[in-house]
Design an enzyme around this catalytic site. Structure first.
Site, PDB file in Angstrom:
ATOM      1  CG  LEU A  15      -2.161  -0.876   1.188  1.00  0.00           C
ATOM      2  CD1 LEU A  15      -2.940  -0.706   2.494  1.00  0.00           C
ATOM      3  CD2 LEU A  15      -3.042  -0.528  -0.004  1.00  0.00           C
ATOM      4  CG  ASP A  34       9.391   0.041   5.506  1.00  0.00           C
ATOM      5  OD1 ASP A  34       9.812  -0.816   6.308  1.00  0.00           O
ATOM      6  OD2 ASP A  34       8.312  -0.088   4.895  1.00  0.00           O
ATOM      7  CG  ASP A  59      11.955   0.531  14.962  1.00  0.00           C
ATOM      8  OD1 ASP A  59      10.781   0.935  15.127  1.00  0.00           O
ATOM      9  OD2 ASP A  59      12.384  -0.521  15.469  1.00  0.00           O
ATOM     10  CB  SER A 135      -7.790  -2.049   9.469  1.00  0.00           C
ATOM     11  OG  SER A 135      -8.281  -3.290   8.996  1.00  0.00           O
ATOM     12  CE1 TYR A 147      -3.294  -4.563  11.363  1.00  0.00           C
ATOM     13  CE2 TYR A 147      -5.620  -5.023  11.011  1.00  0.00           C
ATOM     14  CZ  TYR A 147      -4.423  -4.480  10.572  1.00  0.00           C
ATOM     15  OH  TYR A 147      -4.361  -3.855   9.349  1.00  0.00           O
ATOM     16  CE  LYS A 151      -3.790  -0.976  11.190  1.00  0.00           C
ATOM     17  NZ  LYS A 151      -2.952   0.054  10.545  1.00  0.00           N
ATOM     18  CB  SER A 181      -1.859  -7.184   0.376  1.00  0.00           C
ATOM     19  OG  SER A 181      -2.519  -8.036   1.303  1.00  0.00           O
TER      20      SER A 181
END
Length: 240
Positions: A15, A34, A59, A135, A147, A151, A181
């Site tokens: 993405l 990244d 990081d 998400s 997760y 999110k 993905s």
């Protein structure tokens, strides 16, 4: 007129690359971030395609990583767009989930965006825009308690930050559903087909679908939009 600078985290692949490419097509200079050193190769490839792209290996769960991004932004004189796209998953049933795996996901997906936006508060130009990558899973997903927590927390952070930074900076979120993905392609074919069958739009989402949502939210077309969550899921969030 000085080109607008867009920082895209999680910019090494997936993405992040789709978002970066579209923002570049719409006139932004890119700073890809990244913790994977491959982000330098991604920036170089985009540059060969005619984009103005550079990279920082960082990081964002560490002070040094955040500082490296801030330094890179300040060398360019300010920031117009920040896309907090970096994220990880460490799925397991809650009864078997290690607390370190829970904390790691929250740290990368929720705390790191907070750290970065906080550090850049004085570097945003007037009229700048932030997009946080939430998400559809924020509504709940089996086996992803960590997760889901990260999110859904990012949605709350988006709304709080939008109030805190208005009217100088707009802050919104995009919440993708099932997207083509590396993660989705790793699923067994029958499992993926079953998930796609639940999508009212009758197809899996493409990275470009998410990129266009981000591009809209950072554009002048969305100048009166802040504190909102745009769910890009083909209708899955409203399906039975």
């Amino acid at each position: 007129m000085t080109a607008k600078l867009a920082v895209v985290t999680g910019g090494a692949r997936g993405l992040g690359v789709a978002i970066a490419q579209l923002l570049a097509e719409r006139g932004h200079h890119l700073l890809l971030v990244d913790r994977d050193p491959a982000v330098a190769d991604t920036a170089e490839e985009l540059s060969r395609e005619g984009c103005e792209a550079s990279s920082v290996v960082a990081d964002l769960t560490e002070d040094a990583g955040v500082g490296a991004v801030v330094d890179a932004v300040r060398r360019r004189g300010g920031l117009d767009v920040l896309v907090n796209n970096a994220g990880i998953t460490r799925d397991a049933r809650l009864s078997k989930m290690d607390v370190d795996d829970f904390a790691a996901v929250v740290d990368v997906n929720l705390i790191a965006p907070m750290r970065l936006t906080q550090a850049l508060v004085d570097d945003f130009r007037d009229g700048a825009a932030v997009v946080n990558m939430s998400s559809r899973a924020a509504l709940g997903n089996f086996g992803q308690t960590n997760y889901v927590t990260s999110k859904s927390g990012l949605v709350g952070y988006t709304r709080g930050l939008a109030l805190a930074w208005a009217p100088r900076v707009r802050v919104n979120a995009v919440a993708p559903g099932l997207i083509d993905s590396a993660m989705s392609r790793a699923m067994p074919e029958d499992v993926l087909a079953g998930l796609v069958a639940k999508v009212p739009a009758d197809r899996i989402g493409e990275p470009s679908d998410v990129a266009r949502a981000v591009a809209y939210l950072v554009s002048e077309d969305a100048s009166y939009v802040t504190g909102q969550v745009l769910i890009v899921c083909g209708g899955r969030s409203v399906a039975p």
